[in-house]
Design a protein around this motif. Sequence first.
Motif, PDB file in Angstrom:
ATOM      1  N   LEU A  43       0.839  -1.193   0.000  1.00  0.00           N
ATOM      2  CA  LEU A  43       0.000   0.000   0.000  1.00  0.00           C
ATOM      3  C   LEU A  43       0.881   1.253   0.000  1.00  0.00           C
ATOM      4  O   LEU A  43       0.611   2.220  -0.723  1.00  0.00           O
ATOM      5  CB  LEU A  43      -0.935  -0.009   1.220  1.00  0.00           C
ATOM      6  N   GLU A  44       1.949   1.224   0.783  1.00  0.00           N
ATOM      7  CA  GLU A  44       2.872   2.374   0.812  1.00  0.00           C
ATOM      8  C   GLU A  44       3.454   2.643  -0.571  1.00  0.00           C
ATOM      9  O   GLU A  44       3.547   3.785  -1.013  1.00  0.00           O
ATOM     10  CB  GLU A  44       4.020   2.117   1.816  1.00  0.00           C
ATOM     11  N   ARG A  45       3.853   1.558  -1.237  1.00  0.00           N
ATOM     12  CA  ARG A  45       4.444   1.716  -2.583  1.00  0.00           C
ATOM     13  C   ARG A  45       3.401   2.285  -3.558  1.00  0.00           C
ATOM     14  O   ARG A  45       3.710   3.141  -4.370  1.00  0.00           O
ATOM     15  CB  ARG A  45       4.980   0.376  -3.111  1.00  0.00           C
ATOM     16  N   LEU A  46       2.184   1.794  -3.440  1.00  0.00           N
ATOM     17  CA  LEU A  46       1.131   2.310  -4.322  1.00  0.00           C
ATOM     18  C   LEU A  46       0.880   3.787  -4.039  1.00  0.00           C
ATOM     19  O   LEU A  46       0.805   4.615  -4.947  1.00  0.00           O
ATOM     20  CB  LEU A  46      -0.165   1.501  -4.127  1.00  0.00           C
ATOM     21  N   SER A  62      -1.427  -2.446 -11.526  1.00  0.00           N
ATOM     22  CA  SER A  62      -0.183  -3.040 -11.008  1.00  0.00           C
ATOM     23  C   SER A  62      -0.416  -3.811  -9.709  1.00  0.00           C
ATOM     24  O   SER A  62       0.349  -4.699  -9.370  1.00  0.00           O
ATOM     25  CB  SER A  62       0.879  -1.949 -10.791  1.00  0.00           C
ATOM     26  N   VAL A  63      -1.472  -3.469  -8.974  1.00  0.00           N
ATOM     27  CA  VAL A  63      -1.721  -4.226  -7.738  1.00  0.00           C
ATOM     28  C   VAL A  63      -2.746  -5.345  -7.958  1.00  0.00           C
ATOM     29  O   VAL A  63      -2.996  -6.140  -7.049  1.00  0.00           O
ATOM     30  CB  VAL A  63      -2.175  -3.314  -6.566  1.00  0.00           C
ATOM     31  N   GLY A  64      -3.334  -5.415  -9.142  1.00  0.00           N
ATOM     32  CA  GLY A  64      -4.310  -6.478  -9.435  1.00  0.00           C
ATOM     33  C   GLY A  64      -5.719  -5.935  -9.237  1.00  0.00           C
ATOM     34  O   GLY A  64      -6.036  -5.425  -8.159  1.00  0.00           O
ATOM     35  N   VAL A  75      -8.615   2.660  -3.889  1.00  0.00           N
ATOM     36  CA  VAL A  75      -7.662   1.654  -3.402  1.00  0.00           C
ATOM     37  C   VAL A  75      -6.483   2.275  -2.661  1.00  0.00           C
ATOM     38  O   VAL A  75      -5.943   1.678  -1.728  1.00  0.00           O
ATOM     39  CB  VAL A  75      -7.173   0.777  -4.579  1.00  0.00           C
ATOM     40  N   TYR A  76      -6.084   3.484  -3.042  1.00  0.00           N
ATOM     41  CA  TYR A  76      -4.875   4.077  -2.463  1.00  0.00           C
ATOM     42  C   TYR A  76      -5.118   4.764  -1.121  1.00  0.00           C
ATOM     43  O   TYR A  76      -4.201   5.285  -0.516  1.00  0.00           O
ATOM     44  CB  TYR A  76      -4.217   5.058  -3.440  1.00  0.00           C
ATOM     45  N   ASN A  77      -6.364   4.818  -0.676  1.00  0.00           N
ATOM     46  CA  ASN A  77      -6.622   5.446   0.623  1.00  0.00           C
ATOM     47  C   ASN A  77      -6.326   4.480   1.766  1.00  0.00           C
ATOM     48  O   ASN A  77      -6.284   3.269   1.570  1.00  0.00           O
ATOM     49  CB  ASN A  77      -8.066   5.944   0.699  1.00  0.00           C
ATOM     50  N   THR A  78      -6.137   5.074   2.951  1.00  0.00           N
ATOM     51  CA  THR A  78      -5.864   4.240   4.123  1.00  0.00           C
ATOM     52  C   THR A  78      -7.082   4.225   5.040  1.00  0.00           C
ATOM     53  O   THR A  78      -7.955   5.100   4.945  1.00  0.00           O
ATOM     54  CB  THR A  78      -4.673   4.800   4.935  1.00  0.00           C
TER      55      THR A  78
END
Length: 381
Positions: A9-12, A287-289, A362-365
Motif C-alpha cells: 500500500l505504501e508503494r502504491l 499493477s496491484v491487481g 484503493v490508495y486510501n488508508t
Amino acid sequence: MSALSPPELERLRARFPILDRRTYLNSCSLGALSLDAEAYLDDFRARWHTMGASAWYEHWMGRLDQLRERVATLHGAGATEIALLPSTSAALTVVAESVPTRGRNRVVCTTLDFPTLPYQWLVKPEIEVVFLDSHDGVGIDPQQFADVVDDRTLFVATSHVFFSTGFVQDIRTIGDIARRAGAWSLIDGYQAPGQIPVDVRAAGVDFYTSGPLKWLCGGPGLSYLFVRDDLIQALRPPFTSWFAAKDQFAFEVDRFEFRDDARRFEMGTPALPTVHTALGGQEALASVGWERVFERVRLLTNRLIEGCLARGLSLRVHDDPARRSGIVMVSHPDPAGMVRHLDEMDIVVDHRPGHVRVSPHVYNTEDEVDRVVDALSRGYT
Ligand SMILES: Cc1ncc(COP(=O)(O)O)c(C=O)c1O
C-alpha cells in the motif's frame, strides 16, 4: 487473492503524490494523478519535442491501439468493440443518433441517472422519456424496468453505478429486460470501471460508456464507448470523420466506406495527452491487481459507512452491501460549507444537493477514512 500488505500500500501511495499532502477522498469526481501517468505524459512531450509529427506514425497511433486494447480487457470486451470519443456526453450522442428508431418513441431512464443521459432524448420532441423514480432514494428495483419496457421502447438508458447514491445496478437483468422487448440497452458506466468489476459481454448489454477521468485515474478529455460486436456493422452513424473511414490514410476525398469495427463511431483525433495519462493511470491501478483494487474499495467503503453510522450520521446508501460502491453520501444541511471546512483541514471531498459525497479508492488508508468520519461528525461552526 490476498489483501494489499502495508508495504504494498505504501508503494502504491507513493505513486500518487497528492496523497502526501492531502486526505484525498474524491476519486468519483477526479481520480488522483499518478507518477505513471506523468511518465507517459513526459514521453508524449519528449516525442513531440524531438520527433514532431513523425511521432504520430511511429508512436502515437500505437498508443491509441494500446489504450483501446487495455480498455477492452478491463471491460470484458474485444478491442474492436471500443471507440474513443471526447466525453461521455459525446459517446451518448453518438449512440442516440446511430440507432434506427423502428417506429419506437420511448426511452426509459431513472431519476438517479446523471442528467447528460436523459438530455440526449429530452432535446428530441418526438421521443418520450419515461423516468423511473427510486422508492428508497438510493436505487431502482429491476422490476420497475420490467414494468414499463415494452414494444414502444427504443432504449433502456441508465447507469451502472448511480453518481449520487453509489448504488450498483444489475445491468445483466436490465439488459435482458431490454432485449426481451426488442429495445437497446445503453449503460452509462462512468462511475464503474476501476472501482467494481465490469464485464460487458457477460452482462449482454448493447452499448456501454465509460472513461478515464474518475476511478481509472486517467484525467479529462476522453471517453470509451463499447458497442456490441454483432451490432457494429448494422449501424451507420449519420455523421463521421476520417478516423471512421475504412482506409484512413488513403485520403480518398470522393468516396467513403465505414470501418468494420467500433472505430466507425470515432469523431476525429482524440486528445493525445489524455490517451497517455489514461494509459498511465490504468497501469498504476492494474499493477496491484484489479480484484485487490475492488476488494479494497469495498473494505474502505464499509469502514466509512460503519464509522458514520456509529457516529450517528445519516447516510444515503443501500442496505445491501452487494449493491454499494465507493460513493458514500452523508446527509448534511450545508454540504458546500462542510466541504469547504474539510478542505481547510486538507480533506478533499465533494458535495451534491443535501449531501457530502465521499469516495475512497484503493490508495486510501483506513486512517484517512477514520479522519473524514471524525471530521464529519464534529461538524463545524
Ligand atoms: C455517471 C456520469 N455520467 C456522465 C458524466 C458526465 O460526463 P461528460 O462530462 O464526459 O459528458 C458524469 C460526470 O462527470 C457522471 O458521473
